[in-house]
Scaffold this active site. Structure first.
Site, PDB file in Angstrom:
ATOM      1  N   HIS A 100     -18.807  14.106   9.046  1.00  0.00           N
ATOM      2  CA  HIS A 100     -17.474  14.614   8.688  1.00  0.00           C
ATOM      3  C   HIS A 100     -16.749  15.214   9.907  1.00  0.00           C
TER       4      HIS A 100
ATOM      5  N   ASN B  44      -8.874  22.546   4.253  1.00  0.00           N
ATOM      6  CA  ASN B  44      -8.880  21.906   2.931  1.00  0.00           C
ATOM      7  C   ASN B  44      -8.839  22.953   1.816  1.00  0.00           C
TER       8      ASN B  44
ATOM      9  N   TYR C 299     -15.943  18.881  -0.178  1.00  0.00           N
ATOM     10  CA  TYR C 299     -17.090  18.624   0.701  1.00  0.00           C
ATOM     11  C   TYR C 299     -17.432  19.842   1.567  1.00  0.00           C
TER      12      TYR C 299
ATOM     13  N   LYS D 157     -10.286   1.001  13.441  1.00  0.00           N
ATOM     14  CA  LYS D 157      -8.899   1.237  13.880  1.00  0.00           C
ATOM     15  C   LYS D 157      -8.825   1.289  15.414  1.00  0.00           C
TER      16      LYS D 157
ATOM     17  N   THR E 136      -4.120   5.570  13.739  1.00  0.00           N
ATOM     18  CA  THR E 136      -4.424   6.856  13.110  1.00  0.00           C
ATOM     19  C   THR E 136      -4.927   7.885  14.123  1.00  0.00           C
ATOM     20  N   ASP E 137      -4.753   9.157  13.806  1.00  0.00           N
ATOM     21  CA  ASP E 137      -5.315  10.223  14.653  1.00  0.00           C
ATOM     22  C   ASP E 137      -6.840  10.203  14.655  1.00  0.00           C
ATOM     23  N   GLU E 138      -7.437   9.477  13.689  1.00  0.00           N
ATOM     24  CA  GLU E 138      -8.902   9.489  13.594  1.00  0.00           C
ATOM     25  C   GLU E 138      -9.559   8.759  14.758  1.00  0.00           C
TER      26      GLU E 138
ATOM     27  N   GLY F  90       0.824  -1.209   0.000  1.00  0.00           N
ATOM     28  CA  GLY F  90       0.000   0.000   0.000  1.00  0.00           C
ATOM     29  C   GLY F  90       0.856   1.255   0.000  1.00  0.00           C
ATOM     30  N   PHE F  91       0.202   2.365   0.233  1.00  0.00           N
ATOM     31  CA  PHE F  91       0.860   3.680   0.138  1.00  0.00           C
ATOM     32  C   PHE F  91       1.975   3.838   1.189  1.00  0.00           C
TER      33      PHE F  91
ATOM     34  N   ASP G  97       0.558  -9.177   1.719  1.00  0.00           N
ATOM     35  CA  ASP G  97      -0.444  -8.192   1.288  1.00  0.00           C
ATOM     36  C   ASP G  97      -1.501  -8.905   0.447  1.00  0.00           C
TER      37      ASP G  97
ATOM     38  N   LYS H 217      -8.005   9.638  -2.147  1.00  0.00           N
ATOM     39  CA  LYS H 217      -8.013  10.576  -1.017  1.00  0.00           C
ATOM     40  C   LYS H 217      -7.858  12.007  -1.549  1.00  0.00           C
ATOM     41  N   LEU H 218      -8.101  12.994  -0.673  1.00  0.00           N
ATOM     42  CA  LEU H 218      -8.187  14.390  -1.125  1.00  0.00           C
ATOM     43  C   LEU H 218      -7.026  14.806  -2.042  1.00  0.00           C
TER      44      LEU H 218
ATOM     45  N   TYR I 217     -14.463   3.505   9.572  1.00  0.00           N
ATOM     46  CA  TYR I 217     -13.000   3.327   9.461  1.00  0.00           C
ATOM     47  C   TYR I 217     -12.338   3.559  10.803  1.00  0.00           C
TER      48      TYR I 217
HETATM   49  P1  NAD Z   1      -3.545   1.728   1.676  1.00  0.00           P
HETATM   50  O1  NAD Z   1      -5.015   1.571   1.510  1.00  0.00           O
HETATM   51  O2  NAD Z   1      -2.766   2.460   0.645  1.00  0.00           O
HETATM   52  O3  NAD Z   1      -2.844   0.305   1.838  1.00  0.00           O
HETATM   53  C1  NAD Z   1      -3.383  -0.730   2.604  1.00  0.00           C
HETATM   54  C2  NAD Z   1      -2.689  -2.012   2.169  1.00  0.00           C
HETATM   55  O4  NAD Z   1      -3.204  -3.088   2.972  1.00  0.00           O
HETATM   56  C3  NAD Z   1      -2.970  -2.391   0.703  1.00  0.00           C
HETATM   57  O5  NAD Z   1      -1.757  -2.790   0.078  1.00  0.00           O
HETATM   58  C4  NAD Z   1      -3.933  -3.559   0.808  1.00  0.00           C
HETATM   59  O6  NAD Z   1      -3.840  -4.468  -0.288  1.00  0.00           O
HETATM   60  C5  NAD Z   1      -3.497  -4.181   2.124  1.00  0.00           C
HETATM   61  N1  NAD Z   1      -4.569  -4.965   2.760  1.00  0.00           N
HETATM   62  C6  NAD Z   1      -5.851  -4.595   2.996  1.00  0.00           C
HETATM   63  N2  NAD Z   1      -6.515  -5.595   3.612  1.00  0.00           N
HETATM   64  C7  NAD Z   1      -5.623  -6.599   3.793  1.00  0.00           C
HETATM   65  C8  NAD Z   1      -5.694  -7.877   4.396  1.00  0.00           C
HETATM   66  N3  NAD Z   1      -6.849  -8.327   4.937  1.00  0.00           N
HETATM   67  N4  NAD Z   1      -4.595  -8.657   4.420  1.00  0.00           N
HETATM   68  C9  NAD Z   1      -3.429  -8.211   3.876  1.00  0.00           C
HETATM   69  N5  NAD Z   1      -3.299  -7.013   3.291  1.00  0.00           N
HETATM   70  C10 NAD Z   1      -4.382  -6.212   3.250  1.00  0.00           C
HETATM   71  O7  NAD Z   1      -3.377   2.391   3.104  1.00  0.00           O
HETATM   72  P2  NAD Z   1      -2.261   3.399   3.654  1.00  0.00           P
HETATM   73  O8  NAD Z   1      -2.723   4.781   3.411  1.00  0.00           O
HETATM   74  O9  NAD Z   1      -0.926   2.979   3.184  1.00  0.00           O
HETATM   75  O10 NAD Z   1      -2.396   3.129   5.223  1.00  0.00           O
HETATM   76  C11 NAD Z   1      -1.589   2.138   5.848  1.00  0.00           C
HETATM   77  C12 NAD Z   1      -1.932   2.095   7.317  1.00  0.00           C
HETATM   78  O11 NAD Z   1      -1.719   3.389   7.887  1.00  0.00           O
HETATM   79  C13 NAD Z   1      -3.387   1.737   7.604  1.00  0.00           C
HETATM   80  O12 NAD Z   1      -3.423   0.885   8.717  1.00  0.00           O
HETATM   81  C14 NAD Z   1      -4.039   3.075   7.929  1.00  0.00           C
HETATM   82  O13 NAD Z   1      -5.122   2.917   8.829  1.00  0.00           O
HETATM   83  C15 NAD Z   1      -2.886   3.809   8.571  1.00  0.00           C
HETATM   84  N6  NAD Z   1      -2.916   5.277   8.446  1.00  0.00           N
HETATM   85  C16 NAD Z   1      -3.105   5.857   7.219  1.00  0.00           C
HETATM   86  C17 NAD Z   1      -3.107   7.252   7.121  1.00  0.00           C
HETATM   87  C18 NAD Z   1      -3.297   7.943   5.799  1.00  0.00           C
HETATM   88  O14 NAD Z   1      -3.511   9.172   5.776  1.00  0.00           O
HETATM   89  N7  NAD Z   1      -3.224   7.251   4.661  1.00  0.00           N
HETATM   90  C19 NAD Z   1      -2.918   8.040   8.277  1.00  0.00           C
HETATM   91  C20 NAD Z   1      -2.722   7.395   9.516  1.00  0.00           C
HETATM   92  C21 NAD Z   1      -2.723   6.007   9.580  1.00  0.00           C
HETATM   93  P1  TYD Z   2      -9.316  12.248   3.020  1.00  0.00           P
HETATM   94  O1  TYD Z   2      -8.117  12.412   2.159  1.00  0.00           O
HETATM   95  O2  TYD Z   2     -10.396  11.313   2.588  1.00  0.00           O
HETATM   96  O3  TYD Z   2      -8.781  11.871   4.474  1.00  0.00           O
HETATM   97  P2  TYD Z   2      -9.595  11.805   5.891  1.00  0.00           P
HETATM   98  O4  TYD Z   2     -11.035  11.732   5.622  1.00  0.00           O
HETATM   99  O5  TYD Z   2      -9.068  10.535   6.451  1.00  0.00           O
HETATM  100  O6  TYD Z   2      -9.176  13.019   6.628  1.00  0.00           O
HETATM  101  O7  TYD Z   2      -9.989  13.668   3.230  1.00  0.00           O
HETATM  102  C1  TYD Z   2      -9.252  14.771   3.696  1.00  0.00           C
HETATM  103  C2  TYD Z   2     -10.195  15.940   3.805  1.00  0.00           C
HETATM  104  O8  TYD Z   2     -10.660  16.288   2.494  1.00  0.00           O
HETATM  105  C3  TYD Z   2     -11.443  15.627   4.605  1.00  0.00           C
HETATM  106  O9  TYD Z   2     -11.830  16.793   5.343  1.00  0.00           O
HETATM  107  C4  TYD Z   2     -12.490  15.297   3.575  1.00  0.00           C
HETATM  108  C5  TYD Z   2     -12.087  16.192   2.397  1.00  0.00           C
HETATM  109  N1  TYD Z   2     -12.403  15.642   1.056  1.00  0.00           N
HETATM  110  C6  TYD Z   2     -13.126  16.428   0.139  1.00  0.00           C
HETATM  111  O10 TYD Z   2     -13.494  17.581   0.430  1.00  0.00           O
HETATM  112  N2  TYD Z   2     -13.397  15.894  -1.075  1.00  0.00           N
HETATM  113  C7  TYD Z   2     -13.021  14.628  -1.433  1.00  0.00           C
HETATM  114  O11 TYD Z   2     -13.333  14.186  -2.577  1.00  0.00           O
HETATM  115  C8  TYD Z   2     -12.271  13.858  -0.498  1.00  0.00           C
HETATM  116  C9  TYD Z   2     -11.816  12.461  -0.846  1.00  0.00           C
HETATM  117  C10 TYD Z   2     -11.982  14.407   0.737  1.00  0.00           C
END
Ligand code: NAD
Ligand code: TYD
Length: 368
Positions: free
Chosen positions: A304, A277, A235, A182, A154-156, A36-37, A59, A217-218, A178
């Site tokens: 939201h 945003n 939004y 978490k 996550t901070d969420e 993933g990311f 994965d 994501k945004l 979500y």
């Molecule tokens: P992502 O969606 O890009 O990647 C998630 C990865 O997990 C993918 O490669 C997916 O194939 C894999 N996956 C999903 N379900 C699975 C399963 N059952 N078994 C094995 N693999 C599985 O997510 P990300 O943005 O890289 O986030 C990674 C972690 O960081 C997550 O736990 C997320 O909650 C946390 N996180 C993300 C953010 C953010 O802003 N992206 C912020 C804080 C915490």
């Molecule tokens: P997002 O990237 O989905 O992260 P999170 O919901 O986990 O914070 O969204 C970031 C912010 O952007 C959130 O306030 C929702 C807003 N948003 C939009 O306004 N439009 C969009 O299409 C998306 C995906 C998010």
């Protein structure tokens, strides 16, 4: 070895001389969700930085998992020799148990990660975020070598923080499916620390951005839509506030807590870059040279969260803080999407069009 990407990904994981706790060394890591990311950034960083470390990625390759994120590792003979990829589900004990048994640390990035999708289809969030975490914890509990477990959270889990900055001891108040999944995963980790004495730590990262981010994501959605002159669905009033953490910093913070964190503890990883945003969208449009007229104000997300904000003093006292400024990180991110169209266009396959229509179709049409 392509030096440019090594430089880009290595710097944030540099050892910090100011740590208050001596570093532990791990030589055999199981990284779940490593395609993933954020997980793939972590894998690229750690393999390049730590010569003696071997990594197995487990994965499931859901819509968000992408083996192309690990292409730089496969393209480098020395890194590829210390790397193994296994496609599988963290909720499957038969797959997980033998992999955990041969690791000295397990870093769990695997999750469904998009709030909007958790509103449409929550089930996979619960299966991976609760059952999957439990399977990993059971495997750690029974593994002969008692591996350290790091849960990426996550901070969420704090919910909307209308004033001040949430400290690690603030109550959990998740408000989306979500965030609830978490928070549940975190509670399971605590229960295994207390009941079974496993060695585990938790990180709570803030909103993360950077290269290789699936464009749902945004930030990546708005960059890629703007490149194509498509509408940008903002939004509500767009005055929600997020604290942005660069992906290299997030990977570095996870690595730091794995090696320095006290067993049973939780650490916030804030980006220190809070802004609305509207301001974020303005900045990315400016970098792209695209007009504000692409923005469409659409119906708000249900439930939201208005603001996320975390206190970073605990991780700072341990010796770590993020390095990337939002201005520089966003500029690098925009430039990466401009230079890597093939990567992000390929992610818009599978269910993308159906998801986009379900999520945005009616909202965009009623916005005019
Ligand atoms: P992502 O969606 O890009 O990647 C998630 C990865 O997990 C993918 O490669 C997916 O194939 C894999 N996956 C999903 N379900 C699975 C399963 N059952 N078994 C094995 N693999 C599985 O997510 P990300 O943005 O890289 O986030 C990674 C972690 O960081 C997550 O736990 C997320 O909650 C946390 N996180 C993300 C953010 C953010 O802003 N992206 C912020 C804080 C915490
Ligand atoms: P997002 O990237 O989905 O992260 P999170 O919901 O986990 O914070 O969204 C970031 C912010 O952007 C959130 O306030 C929702 C807003 N948003 C939009 O306004 N439009 C969009 O299409 C998306 C995906 C998010």
């Amino acid at each position: 070895m392509p030096v440019a990407w090594r430089r880009l990904w290595c710097d944030p994981v540099a050892d910090r001389p100011d740590s208050t706790v001596p570093a532990r060394a791990f030589r055999s890591l199981l990284v779940t969700g490593g395609a993933g990311f954020i997980g793939s950034a972590y894998v690229r960083d750690v393999l390049a930085r730590r010569d003696g470390t071997r990594i197995t990625v487990l994965d499931k390759l859901t819509y968000a998992g992408n083996e192309a994120n690990l292409a730089p590792v496969r393209a480098d003979d020395e890194l590829a020799e210390r790397f193994r990829f296994i496609r599988g589900d963290i909720a499957d004990p038969d797959v997980v148990r033998p992999l955990v048994a041969e690791a000295d640390a397990v870093v769990n990035f695997a999750a469904e990660s998009h709030v909007d999708r958790s509103i449409l289809d929550p089930e996979a969030f619960l299966v991976t975020g609760v059952i999957g975490v439990h399977v990993l914890l059971e495997a750690c509990r029974t593994a002969p070598a008692a591996p350290r477990f790091l849960q990426v959270s996550t901070d969420e889990v704090y919910g909307s923080v209308d004033e001040g900055h949430a400290r690690e001891d603030a109550p959990l108040a998740p408000r989306s499916p979500y965030a609830a999944a978490k928070a549940a995963g975190e509670l399971l980790v605590h229960s295994y620390v207390i009941t079974h004495g496993i060695d585990a730590v938790i990180t709570r990262g803030s909103n993360t951005y950077g290269p290789y981010h699936h464009p749902e994501k945004l930030i990546p959605l708005f960059i890629t839509n703007a490149i194509d002159d498509r509408p940008l669905p903002l939004y509500g009033d767009g005055l929600q506030r997020r604290d942005w953490l660069y992906v290299g910093d997030h990977a570095a913070g996870v690595d730091y807590v794995l090696r320095h964190g006290a067993s049973g503890d939780t650490y916030n990883l804030p980006g220190g870059t809070e802004q609305t945003n509207v301001d974020t969208v303005r900045m990315l449009l400016e970098r792209l040279g695209k007009p504000w007229s692409l923005v469409r104000r659409v119906e708000d997300r249900p439930g939201h969260d208005r603001r996320y904000a975390m206190d970073g003093s605990k991780i700072a006292a341990l010796g770590w803080s993020p390095r990337m400024s939002f201005g520089q990180g966003l500029a690098e991110t925009v430039d990466w999407y401009l230079a890597n169209e093939a990567w992000w266009r390929a992610t818009r396959s599978g269910d993308w069009d159906a998801y986009y229509e379900r999520q945005y179709g009616p909202r965009l049409r009623s916005a005019g």
